[in-house]
Structures are given as structure tokens and as C-alpha cells.
Design an enzyme around this catalytic site. Sequence first.
Site, PDB file in Angstrom:
ATOM      1  N   ASP A   1       7.449   4.341   0.538  1.00  0.00           N
ATOM      2  CA  ASP A   1       8.684   3.607   1.466  1.00  0.00           C
ATOM      3  C   ASP A   1       9.817   4.019   0.691  1.00  0.00           C
ATOM      4  OD1 ASP A   1       7.217   2.624   3.834  1.00  0.00           O
ATOM      5  OD2 ASP A   1       6.277   1.147   2.210  1.00  0.00           O
TER       6      ASP A   1
ATOM      7  N   HIS B   1       0.740  -1.253   0.037  1.00  0.00           N
ATOM      8  CA  HIS B   1      -0.108   0.084  -0.132  1.00  0.00           C
ATOM      9  C   HIS B   1       0.749   1.119   0.001  1.00  0.00           C
ATOM     10  CE1 HIS B   1      -0.202  -1.001   4.505  1.00  0.00           C
ATOM     11  NE2 HIS B   1       0.981  -0.587   4.282  1.00  0.00           N
TER      12      HIS B   1
END
Length: 465
Positions: free
Chosen positions: A265, A180
Site C-alpha cells: 500500500d 498483509h
Amino acid sequence: MSIKISFIGAGSVRYTVKLVGDLAKTKELNDSLVSLMDIDEERLEAVYNLCKRYNEEIGGNLKFEKTLNREESLKGADFVINTALYRAPGHEDGYVSYEIMRDVAENYGYYRGIDSQEFNMISDYYTFTNYNHLKMSLDIARSVEKICPNAWLIQTANPVFEITQLIKRLTNVKVIGFCHGVEGIFEVLKALGIDKKDTDWQVAGVNHGIWLNRFVYKGENAYPLLDEWIEKESKHWEPKSPWDTHLCPAVIDMYRFYGRLPIGDTTRNGSWKYHHSLEAKKRWYGKFGGIDNEIERPKFYEELRQIKRMIIEVSKNPKIKITENWPEEFPKEKLSGEQQIPFINALTNNIEVRLFLNVLNNGTIQGIPDDIVVEVPVKVNKNGIFPEKIEPDLPEKIKKYYLTPRIMRMGMALDAFITGDRKILEEVLVRDPRTKNYDYIPKLWDEIFNLPFNKEMKEHYNKYK
């Protein structure tokens, strides 16, 4: 259409309940059978009770079964969602063994351990010390191949890149990696004051390494809006939490070098200069220093443990309403934003959807080998999964200096695991800039292999000693 969805590692309570809620809210899938499987009986019972209650509270029509037996859960499954994390015997959760191995590495001078995705050395995305987890994940895939070979395996547990690639390499399972991190784009749009309805965007790369290659707002290149925000507003940026790094100084620094914005990330895997000390982390990621440090990461693990204990207690009290006590975590109507259930619905009921999934490249990103798993936008419907054309192409800097090293490290991790050649593990540390005494490298690995929960790992790698 009635289908069976098997949750392997269902004891990941928050995540499982969230996905079950999405399933119950998706009318086309509302009569599905949910099979919950975990080796921890207490956690399995808790998630079973909570899923049933959440389903009832939102008016769902799902059917449930629970089992401690993986093979039983997989029988007749159409989709398998793997959220399982290896847990060493006698430990409360899967993170404990990794923390023990990190401590061993730090005793040899390796700040934050010896695992990493790229040049960062942060050791919070386990790639080299995680033999047990890779072995378990491969065993799950082989069980799918044997028991329900036509099922889709939805790989959700990290490291998504390594595990999805491993399963693709060694089995014929229909595996797709899910993450996600792409949702970080919405934080960027929010900061820039851009309505996502008027934005055409695309990201591409590998898991935890994706880049905003296309960024168009109302028909015009939107990167100048980002440049303006950086010039006028970036000095006022403050993180809302350790996870909030979407427009931190490290992101901006990477954007200036690579020419495209890192999403999600990706910034956590930038370079060693962002991570070499807690002070450096705070400079580049804000006051918390991000999530990958010796203060915030242990706090996060303890928070997860407390939540787990609390949820187990809540599961025993049917009078507590999940949707009333945790409306943001478990809402009555809104979907979670996770991609697993829309994926299942698209394939099952032809409800076409655009998702961002980890699939074999096969020419999608030019210059990356076809057999490498990449994270790209795809269209999913009853006919299958169709990657979008990556347009414009990613800059060569990203491919050469970010993606290629990341792919190489993934390859080293899997080659070591598959062959049992410990010399590959040692070579990882030969190339590590923190290594001061090369004679200590075999000793460090021996100490890790001799940990009680690494007996099988020791036998596997000592064949090449």
C-alpha cells in the site's frame, strides 16, 4: 496446547472466518477455544455459524463461544485479535460515517476529504476525523489491560500505525500491529519471473509505508532485473483490479526518486500529484485509478455490504458447503497467508516463523526514534519477537522525505486525540495545499463536530475552542 483466542469485532465475517480456518488447520492449536464478540447480534450469529461449519468441513477440533459482551469474551484470553471498526448508531456499517465526513470536507473544496497518511490527501485511511474509532480501540486495549493483562493484543483493524502507537503510548498492553501489505512483494517477484525460494529480501518502514531495502536473487543484487523489466515491460503493464498497483507507474516513479521499490500500500501514499484528480489517478495507477477514488471506493463498500448480506443468508442454510462454494476464499488445506495464526503458534508452541510486524523501533531502523512503531521483519518463537537487522539500511531520502512526514502526521493525529486540542486539527488544514480560505477551517471542523454521531468528539475537542 489449548488456548483462548478472543475475536473483538468478529462481525468482520470474511476476515474472522479466514483466520478461524487457519487456526483449525494448525494442528498445534487445533483444540483452542475461539471466543467471538461483536455488538451486532445478526452478524455475530452469522460468523458463529460459519466458523463452526468451516471448522467441521476441514476436520478441525476448535471450540467456540459467542457473546455481545467484550469483557466476557476477554476473560481468560491468551490472544485478542481486534478487527473492530467503529460503527455509528443507526448505520449499516462503519464506513458510512466516514463517507458523510468526507462529503462535508468536499463541500469546502477538499477533494477526497481531509484525512491522509502522507502527502496524498486521499482520505481512505482515517487519521484525523476518526475520534470515535480511536476511542473505541483504546477502550478495547484498556479492557485487555484490566481483564487479561498477559494477553497479546493483535491489532488488525486500520489505521494500524496510529492505533498501535496510541496503545503503546497510553497502556502497558502487549500490542503488535498486523498488516498483509507485505504480500505485494510476491506480485513483484511473479512479474519478474523470479522464484521466491531463490530470493533473499527484506522490507522496512512504517505501516503502509514499507520499502524493499534488500533484494537479492541467487546471491546477486536483483534490482538490475527490476530495471530491465521497467525498460522493456512496464509499458505493457495493466492492473487486474483496483487493488493491483504493485508495479504501476506511480510505483516506478517513486522508485526512481527514492532509490528503493515501495511495497504494498506504500504507493497509495506517494504524493498529491498522483491523486489530485480522477484523471491523475488513472494515469498513475492504471485504468481503475486504484482503489482510492470516487468510483472504485464506493463500489468496494457496496460490494462489502452485498457480501455481508449474502453471508448472513448463507449462514442460515447449513446445507451450503463453504469450502465447495468458495474454495479460493475458504480452502480446505491451504492457509490464508495472513500472519496472525503463525504468530500465535510461534509464541505458543515454539514453531519459529519469520513475519513482518509493527513493533517499537528500538534502534531497528537507524535514525528513527526508538519509541516509534515500525513495520519490519521479525523472528518469532517462544522466547518472543526479535527484529532482524535492517541490512542494507534504508536510504536517507526515504527516511527524510517519506517516513519523517508520515511519522509527523501520525503524531499530530494522536496529539490531537490525546489532548483534545482542536488547534492541531486546524493546523493540519493550514498545511494542506488544497486550503484556499483559512477562515473556513474552523467552520469545516464545527460542521464535522456537529454531526449526530460525533457528539462525544465535539465535547472532547471543544475544551480548547
